[in-house]
Design a protein around this motif. Sequence first.
Motif, PDB file in Angstrom:
ATOM      1  N   GLN A   2       0.826  -1.191   0.000  1.00  0.00           N
ATOM      2  CA  GLN A   2       0.000   0.000   0.000  1.00  0.00           C
ATOM      3  C   GLN A   2       0.868   1.253   0.000  1.00  0.00           C
ATOM      4  N   THR A   3       0.304   2.308  -0.574  1.00  0.00           N
ATOM      5  CA  THR A   3       0.972   3.608  -0.576  1.00  0.00           C
ATOM      6  C   THR A   3       0.101   4.579   0.192  1.00  0.00           C
ATOM      7  N   TYR A   4       0.726   5.302   1.122  1.00  0.00           N
ATOM      8  CA  TYR A   4       0.032   6.273   1.949  1.00  0.00           C
ATOM      9  C   TYR A   4       0.642   7.650   1.755  1.00  0.00           C
ATOM     10  N   GLU A  16       3.921  21.241  -6.689  1.00  0.00           N
ATOM     11  CA  GLU A  16       4.525  20.423  -7.753  1.00  0.00           C
ATOM     12  C   GLU A  16       5.121  19.120  -7.230  1.00  0.00           C
ATOM     13  N   ALA A  17       5.785  19.158  -6.090  1.00  0.00           N
ATOM     14  CA  ALA A  17       6.390  17.936  -5.550  1.00  0.00           C
ATOM     15  C   ALA A  17       5.323  16.887  -5.240  1.00  0.00           C
ATOM     16  N   PHE A  18       4.176  17.328  -4.747  1.00  0.00           N
ATOM     17  CA  PHE A  18       3.070  16.420  -4.445  1.00  0.00           C
ATOM     18  C   PHE A  18       2.503  15.844  -5.741  1.00  0.00           C
ATOM     19  N   GLN A  24       3.695   9.448  -9.965  1.00  0.00           N
ATOM     20  CA  GLN A  24       4.531   8.254  -9.873  1.00  0.00           C
ATOM     21  C   GLN A  24       3.798   7.103  -9.186  1.00  0.00           C
ATOM     22  N   THR A  25       2.712   7.412  -8.512  1.00  0.00           N
ATOM     23  CA  THR A  25       2.052   6.427  -7.654  1.00  0.00           C
ATOM     24  C   THR A  25       0.684   5.978  -8.158  1.00  0.00           C
TER      25      THR A  25
END
Length: 141
Positions: A2-4, A16-18, A24-25
């Motif tokens: 899982q990705t959180y 932008e970083a978010f 990517q996710t």
Amino acid sequence: MQTYFLTSDFPNGFPEAFITALKQTIVRQEHFVFAASSFDKAEVNEKYARKIMDMFAAAGFHFQTLTILDDRLPLAQIDQVLEQAGVIWLAGGDTLAQHASFERIGLREKLKKTTAVLIGMSAGAINMGDQIVLARHELDN
């Protein structure tokens, strides 16, 4: 696996970083689930779900469906909705009200089984935990 993502508010849209991390996710853009903080406030939930969806659209994400997880969603449909989700957004807001609603429907246990990307914002990030401590400080004036 899982990705959180655990976040706070985005008063100026997604940085932008978010956006880069999301791109990517997130691999599935079919179904987006917005888990409200106050399950009994449909109008407020609609407003904030649309705000979040607008920020995703501005970042280049175009989900086919939006489901708002609040008191309007029948309990019998929750598992199916979560199973189909590519992203599940746990809204910010009233931490204690959200916690009570999550407990009532067993959401934290259900989230352990999902393959969706989980994003908790403020109260939603707090309520992603198995053990939750909410410290309140009252100031004497």
